[in-house]
Scaffold this active site. Sequence first.
Site, PDB file in Angstrom:
ATOM      1  N   THR A   1     -23.547 -85.352 -15.323  1.00 19.41           N
ATOM      2  CA  THR A   1     -23.151 -84.171 -14.558  1.00 19.41           C
ATOM      3  C   THR A   1     -24.381 -83.317 -14.277  1.00 19.41           C
ATOM      4  O   THR A   1     -25.408 -83.443 -14.951  1.00 19.41           O
ATOM      5  CB  THR A   1     -22.128 -83.329 -15.336  1.00 19.41           C
TER       6      THR A   1
ATOM      7  N   SER B   1     -18.486 -78.355  -9.585  1.00 17.36           N
ATOM      8  CA  SER B   1     -19.347 -79.520  -9.786  1.00 17.36           C
ATOM      9  C   SER B   1     -18.918 -80.249 -11.050  1.00 17.36           C
ATOM     10  O   SER B   1     -18.120 -79.749 -11.843  1.00 17.36           O
ATOM     11  CB  SER B   1     -20.828 -79.106  -9.898  1.00 17.36           C
TER      12      SER B   1
ATOM     13  N   LYS C   1     -18.612 -74.596 -28.954  1.00 20.17           N
ATOM     14  CA  LYS C   1     -17.636 -75.674 -28.818  1.00 20.17           C
ATOM     15  C   LYS C   1     -16.937 -75.957 -30.145  1.00 20.17           C
ATOM     16  O   LYS C   1     -15.746 -76.305 -30.169  1.00 20.17           O
ATOM     17  CB  LYS C   1     -18.319 -76.929 -28.273  1.00 20.17           C
TER      18      LYS C   1
ATOM     19  N   TYR D   1     -24.675 -73.791 -27.867  1.00 22.28           N
ATOM     20  CA  TYR D   1     -23.628 -74.474 -27.111  1.00 22.28           C
ATOM     21  C   TYR D   1     -22.661 -75.189 -28.058  1.00 22.28           C
ATOM     22  O   TYR D   1     -21.439 -75.051 -27.951  1.00 22.28           O
ATOM     23  CB  TYR D   1     -24.277 -75.465 -26.156  1.00 22.28           C
TER      24      TYR D   1
ATOM     25  N   SER E   1     -17.021 -80.395 -26.360  1.00 19.78           N
ATOM     26  CA  SER E   1     -18.159 -81.320 -26.335  1.00 19.78           C
ATOM     27  C   SER E   1     -18.267 -82.042 -27.665  1.00 19.78           C
ATOM     28  O   SER E   1     -18.057 -81.440 -28.731  1.00 19.78           O
ATOM     29  CB  SER E   1     -19.451 -80.538 -26.070  1.00 19.78           C
TER      30      SER E   1
END
Length: 317
Positions: A239, A59, A210, A206, A180
């Site tokens: 997304t 995806s 990154k 997160y 990101s």
Amino acid sequence: MQPFVRVLSAGLDTALDRTVAPGYTRVGLAVRRHLPTWPADPTLGSMAGKVVAVTGATSGLGLATAEGLAALGAEVRLVVRDPDKGGRVVRQIAGRVPGARLHVDRCDVGDLDDVRRFAGELDAGRLDVLVHNAGAMPPERTESAQGHELTMALHVLGPVLMTELLRDRMAGGRTVLVTSGGMYGQRLRADDPEYLTGDYSPTTAYARSKRAQVELLPVLQDRWDGIDVHATHPGWADTPGVVDSLPTFHKVTGPLLRDAAGGADTTVWVAAAEPAPPGGLLWHDRRARPTHLLPRTRTDAAERDRMWTWVEESLGL
């Protein structure tokens, strides 16, 4: 191109980048595409005869990356946790890219034992490009099968281990870490890579993982001699991951978000461009970008070495 035109174009591009919001949205991509400094698209067929593996390819950015590289002629291996879903994606891509050569391989990148199994069973010969796109933002602190904080396992440990195990097949190739822009707000936390102290925040975890990807670029570029190591950040893309993990952000910024293909554009370009872009750098919209925008996030060599030591010990390198 006249020198002053190049300077003006580069200045506008930099201004979009430093002001963040305009540059990360679909507006930034649209503007940059029309600048005379925008690099040329890879030519059709330029990836013919090459084999590419893309993790998290069912995806969003991963699917768009797989499709973009297949459209350039690459044989693409979709490395996914759910083979049934991977099969549906193969049929979806094949319907849009006639003649696409696609395969599905099962692997949970956050599970180091499964990464070892995958690397040992992979039936491909040479691998020209390995795109580390698989990602997650668990709402609560979660541990991997080996007891590591999941975002670090999935975004750092798994990709490093996978590349280590496949590096003999990748001489002269490229590996890409999809990172990101959120990492710009975090400094490297080599003192707490497992997020054991403080109140857990999914967005912070997160972004820390990154940040670690980007900080380790020079280490990995040096270690994997003969393989170019890149990091790309997609800007703000629409997304399923953004919808699920950042619903408020998605609601507010929705009309300005890039589509998945726009978010994956630089990853496809870095993987396919000739001559190859220089390794060890962070890329966004086909241009190398600074790894820090804020003084408080800057990292010294000792802290980077400490993080790498943790990675080595965690993986038994």
